[in-house]
Design an enzyme around this catalytic site. Structure first.
Site, PDB file in Angstrom:
ATOM      1  N   CYS A  32       0.844  -1.196   0.000  1.00 30.70           N
ATOM      2  CA  CYS A  32       0.000   0.000   0.000  1.00 30.70           C
ATOM      3  C   CYS A  32       0.875   1.240   0.000  1.00 30.70           C
ATOM      4  CB  CYS A  32      -0.962  -0.046   1.185  1.00 30.70           C
ATOM      5  SG  CYS A  32      -2.217   1.235   1.154  1.00 30.70           S
ATOM      6  N   CYS A  33       0.785   2.069   1.051  1.00 30.39           N
ATOM      7  CA  CYS A  33       1.459   3.374   1.038  1.00 30.39           C
ATOM      8  C   CYS A  33       2.718   3.358   1.886  1.00 30.39           C
ATOM      9  CB  CYS A  33       0.522   4.431   1.590  1.00 30.39           C
ATOM     10  SG  CYS A  33      -1.104   4.374   0.873  1.00 30.39           S
ATOM     11  N   GLY A  82       0.285   8.805   0.257  1.00 33.63           N
ATOM     12  CA  GLY A  82       0.727   7.427   0.182  1.00 33.63           C
ATOM     13  C   GLY A  82       0.590   6.842  -1.207  1.00 33.63           C
TER      14      GLY A  82
END
Lengths: 748, 748
Positions: free
Chosen positions: B407-408, B723
């Protein structure tokens, strides 16, 4: 009239408590059978039609018709009827009588094999759906099985595992639907859901929350299903017909969504009698009409069918589904629970002739009214279609006078208990594993652990016992853990929402194991101890045969030592079972019960030290061995055999002890009245001594031989085999031979 | 040439150990970007074609085409191509580029809503299958949720729960497929399966055994899928093209079967460089061809699409899928892991222009080679498409130099860790719940527990802290238990077999929570303590507005006290999180990360005591507030803001601390070289001080205003939001406005 008008008691009104309703409202009946009415014209018409269908079914190897592309759910089918205008109680599993539903949730392979082996097409879309997208119980189990579990299964040291279809044995308290209606039950389940868990979401809490949600959905589905038949079950039943119908709808939901080995309906007799008696008292119905409705209900239970494979039919012969219906029994207050309805239910065997289903089960006590005991003995003698369980043991050990039997001999408290059912371990074969250090005597594979084998020419008892204990330790652990896998996956992939919806949210769960071959194991112990058993070995040194050279006591002949050996095995094995971790911390139990699988188990069991020949059927359940052999067999008559069985400790086998006996009519007395009296007296004595169960057959071996030779003469000949009844003609040839070879006592 | 010819090291050969392979074989590159090659003609053709498809997709609200009746699995689709003869790396999610697959396993409602809201037909058969027969994750979750969980969700004190689609964030170590081939991986998994559990079948053991079996099935399916494209992946990759292709096939299996919010590909740069370098050294390929293959791989990652609903798009704007690809980083031996491939991967942003996906992530350290740091700073400045994470913190806290970002900002060790991802709790809104005794300031419903509210005209700090702690205690417990339900059900109904198949059987599992509104919570604490906040109440006495009457320190301005307040909240909340039972005994973590959901969260959050206005977006992630307000906003420039963020304790937020900054080019220096040097120096300082993450945007607010007014002029304008990166034109109007209102620092 309001649905509860005239009913007494208060506690059952606000919360689900069917027992309290029964205790406050039932009318004990202490008379005889003279009030009973014959079959109504509608019953005759329906039964004639049904017998025609049964004939077609019989011609087609037990299959009238099969679905292949409608996964069966509570609401999957249009309503179905036998003869719509004649039926007072309605509802079929599918839209056509006897048509077998397609039930893939337990296992698509089994569902498809049932189709293929019966000549039906397999549906490709369904196969794709239940292979690629919707995993089944069966697939889940095999994903988690260990190689050792697979080996134990394929070498048949453990057999009959419910890993390819429904596990069954769970009895919903379907009376709740009649007494409370669906809306009340949904409201109660919603209250329960609100209180499952307190903030902390452990796996157990999450699982139960999801299950209760599934139960609520099932209740809603049942409401919908009932509308297909024109009924609104949202409210309680208002009269006897509705009470019977509502109760049956609850059960119908179960058999529409589950194909468990045993799909029992429980104990509904006194409950329904309350509604019938109210209608009779109010002049709303006659006794003739009451019997008609009961006949129709029972006819529905005779129609339950599941699609099965040849392997399944070999194990559980004669297409049983164990729609076990329990009647009679004593109340904890000292009154019996016998009502006129218990008579009516047995009377269906007269009005419509004998039948294997429903599996009619009398919860027996010598304190039941004599009129009923005599009537039950007569029906047993005339139909060989009913079984008896010791109600005194049930109340003492299960703490309730609202027990019912699931399957053959397995007690459960209505709505309070559920059972994780699972198969059986072959303790006769385990004797051979103990001697051969875990090598299977048939397949020659190392299946058990590589414990030291016995190497001498003779079998030393102490050496043997040491090894037998080791092997039982291993088997108990493996067996329980195999079942742990099965029940985890069954809950995951084939949860019984419609049954559990009619049960308490917080249940007592028993974890039922089973033992096969107890008599051969006990006799082998006695042979090794007293019989100076010579060992015969194959070229690899594997023990393959045994020759006892001296006499030894055997189980089933009232020998305290041999009976104690059987009890020791039971207790030792059960102790090992209890040591294990069980799924959902359920309470372990075991049974001495083989159903008809004794034939298949025997086929997979080599020669045993007692002199039993390889491949021959094991004695079923807790029955003494009836195999020919120099020192084997029941030699001391019926009462000696019953005494031995009655010595088995029920507290060690709370899942039940099955005993099947056949008595030559002449052995019971000269005329019918004497025979009935003697049979009743035998049962009084047997159960008072602590015998748990009795399957009663009254006929001669000659009758069976004639039926074997001329099946067309005996289309409805029904016999008790092992915890259930079958039509003799539906047994496999091997099982017919086994039944014929069983002891038919010609003396008491 | 044999597949492993020329490779060094031994340990990785017998057991899966990709890190050991990399460490033994990678070639650190300390030079500059002068070796890089431009886009190949094939790349131009493919990219041109893809841009045409993107245009169609943009015109149709982000949907090029959608499946409605093929549940997406690893093997569900025929092979698909962009321009078959031009592609050096092949494989699409469906049979048509950009066509969105039908993914019902996470939730049929979400899958169907995505169809309906985009104008596609819902398939009735699929709806029936995934409603009646195949339960989905979403249904399971809602079956188990408590009313309190539903209320917290609908009142948005907890938001973004992955309860209607895939949870995502699990990164398979797809490099394993290239290095070992499928057959070896299957054999290893079979060995693992044999050793999962030791006889005793607890639920945990059964679950893991089933999961490993599912993983083995997935590996077999991947082998089959590869054959559709003409490849046999049973053996290890023999050259660079196969290594890239095999790795991508592993990832492709994941995105064919899961629609998780974040579907990251992990850290593949140095690994693939080893194969490229071997081929270069052997004269098998040229640098031009190496760049071509990397461009093609990256282009594939730019094409990943999932069917989403408008609500989802509102939360996570711009159609992100977080195909996060992590590059660079230091080794524990002191060498950097920078290879030429890290340059090639960043260079795709030049060859094909900026792009939000893959989410390019530089694992940064001031000790990375200067050539690379300079190059990365330049690409960041020019593209505003990449993010940086503190690799020194990763190694120190995760014990590995083989981390990747899921993800971020969420670290995971390749193949060793998996994450149970789940949403975030709004701690700014919790301030208001603390004041109002659990009553929601927007809906006026009692959502939190009925704790005593604050009743005075002024807010007393000690009284407030007491209540805030109580409310955080409640929220942490509810939040973790909500996630427990979600992850239980996801494992049950939507298990990520193809990802987990490329990971160790015995994993470390983290349980990721998240916090939204940290800056507003911290500023509110400061306001209450120092700002003499007046309370304004509605007619029911509910506090609905706050007027600080004195100045107070705020987070983001290098105030030690305000920054400590943010840290105190973080630590206190995390301590409460850690107290809870977590699913599968996973290790709890938290993040300061909102992605673009800061807009939706802000909309659901009333006026806060710091003076922030109701409904205005929260500052994203760990960003300081940029809202106008007498006492609010970043007033002290970029470095002060970075200092504040760097003070946040990563050990309390091991799931990551997201910080997004926009810098006016002129603020960075007068010419490009100066700007690049300054940006690099800023990052060196920020990360050395313990800052965890930086999204770098270099542009002016005027540019965004122009893009807002004239979107057609900026089809590819890409910016980092929180992000991840998005195309500016794909943001909702509200989110465009939010981004524009964010601080664009014009001074250091």
């Amino acid at each position: 009239m309001g649905h509860w008008d005239g009913f007494k008691g208060t506690k059952w009104r606000d919360h689900v408590n069917v027992r309290d309703f029964i205790q406050n409202n039932y009318t004990e009946y202490t008379g005889d059978d003279s009030f009973l009415e014959p079959a109504a014209p509608s019953t005759d018409k329906l039964w004639t039609k049904l017998q025609e269908l049964f004939e077609v079914q019989h011609e087609n190897n037990g299959v009238y018709d099969m679905d292949n592309n409608i996964p069966s759910t509570i609401t999957s089918h249009e309503p179905g009827y036998l003869i719509k205008e004649e039926e007072t109680i309605v509802g079929l599993q599918t839209d056509v009588p006897l048509k077998q539903a397609f039930m893939p949730f337990g296992g698509i392979n089994m569902a498809n094999n049932a189709l293929k082996t019966n000549g039906y097409d397999v549906d490709e879309d369904m196969t794709k759906i239940f292979t690629e997208w919707r995993k089944t119980h069966n697939q889940g189990v095999f994903d988690a099985y260990t190689p050792e579990m697979r080996a134990a299964r394929s070498n048949k040291i453990i057999t009959g595992l419910p890993d390819a279809y429904g596990r069954g044995r769970i009895i919903g308290d379907y009376r709740r639907l009649a007494l409370y209606g669906i809306d009340f039950l949904i409201a109660e389940k919603k209250k329960d859901l609100a209180n499952v868990g307190n903030k902390v979401m452990t796996d157990d809490v999450i699982r139960l929350r999801e299950e209760v949600s599934e139960q609520i959905k099932a209740l809603n589905d049942i409401k919908e299903m009932a509308t297909y038949y024109g009924f609104d079950v949202s409210q309680p039943a208002k009269n006897a017909q509705e009470a019977i119908q509502w109760t049956y709808f609850g059960y119908l939901a179960a058999i529409k969504s589950q194909n468990g080995a045993a799909m029992s309906i429980g104990r509904i007799s006194a409950f329904l009698d309350i509604y019938i008696q109210r209608d009779l008292d109010n002049g709303v119905i006659t006794e003739f009409e009451a019997q008609e409705m009961i006949d129709h209900l029972i006819m529905k239970l005779r129609m339950v069918k599941f699609a099965r494979t040849p392997e399944y039919n070999e194990l559980f012969s004669g297409y049983p589904i164990w729609a076990t219906l329990s009647i009679a029994g004593m109340g904890v207050d000292g009154r019996s629970l016998v009502t006129k309805n218990d008579f009516r239910i047995l009377h269906t065997l007269v009005n419509m002739g004998p039948s294997p289903e429903p599996n009619l089960t009398v919860l027996y006590s010598s304190r039941l009214p004599e009129g009923f005991r005599t009537f039950a003995a007569r029906i047993a003698k005339e139909s060989s279609s009913i079984q008896f369980e010791n109600d005194d043991l049930l109340r003492a050990n299960w703490g309730s006078d609202d027990c019912a039997i699931a399957c053959c001999v397995s007690a459960t408290v209505m709505g309070k208990d559920m059972q994780f059912f699972g198969a059986r371990a072959n303790l006769a074969k385990t004797v051979l594993y103990a001697i051969n250090g875990g090598v299977d005597e048939i397949t020659k594979k190392q299946v058990g652990p590589k414990f030291r084998p016995m190497t001498g020419d003779k079998l030393d008892y102490d050496e043997f016992i040491d090894r037998y204990k080791d092997m039982m330790d291993w088997l108990a652990e493996l067996y329980v853990n195999t079942l742990n896998v099965i029940h985890y996956m069954h809950d995951k992939y084939a949860y019984e929402a419609p049954q559990l919806a009619f049960m308490d949210t917080h249940l007592k769960r028993t974890f039922a194991t089973g033992i096969a071959g107890i008599s051969h194991a006990a006799d082998s112990l006695m042979a090794i101890k007293h019989g100076d058993v010579k060992v015969i070995r194959d070229e690899d040194g594997l023990a393959i045969d045994y020759v006892p050279t001296k006499e030894f006591p055997t189980y089933g002949n009232d020998s305290e030592e041999a009976d104690a050996a059987a009890n020791w095995i039971l207790e030792y094995f059960m102790t090992q079972i209890k040591r294990q971790h069980t799924y959902r911390n359920s309470t372990p139990t075991t049974s001495l019960l083989t159903i008809t699988s004794n034939v298949v188990y025997g086929k997979a069991t080599g020669n045993t030290p007692d002199g039993r020949r390889a491949g021959k059927p094991l004695a079923p359940g807790a029955n003494p061995s009836y195999q020919d052999g120099k020192y084997l067999g029941e030699k001391n008559g019926l009462l000696a055999s019953l005494n031995s069985t009655a010595r088995l400790e029920y507290q060690c086998a709370l899942d039940g002890i099955s005993n099947t006996q056949t008595i030559n009519p002449n052995g019971l007395g000269k005329d019918d009245d004497t025979r009935i009296d003697n049979l009743r007296n035998v049962m009084d004595g047997y159960f008072d001594k602590g015998g748990y169960h009795l399957n009663v057959n009254v006929f001669t071996t000659d009758l069976l031989l004639d039926a074997q030779a001329h099946p067309e003469k005996y289309p409805n000949l029904t016999i008790r085999v092992s915890g259930y009844a079958v039509k003799f003609r539906d047994l496999t040839p091997e099982q017919q031979a086994d039944v014929i070879s069983r002891t038919a006592h010609d003396r008491m």
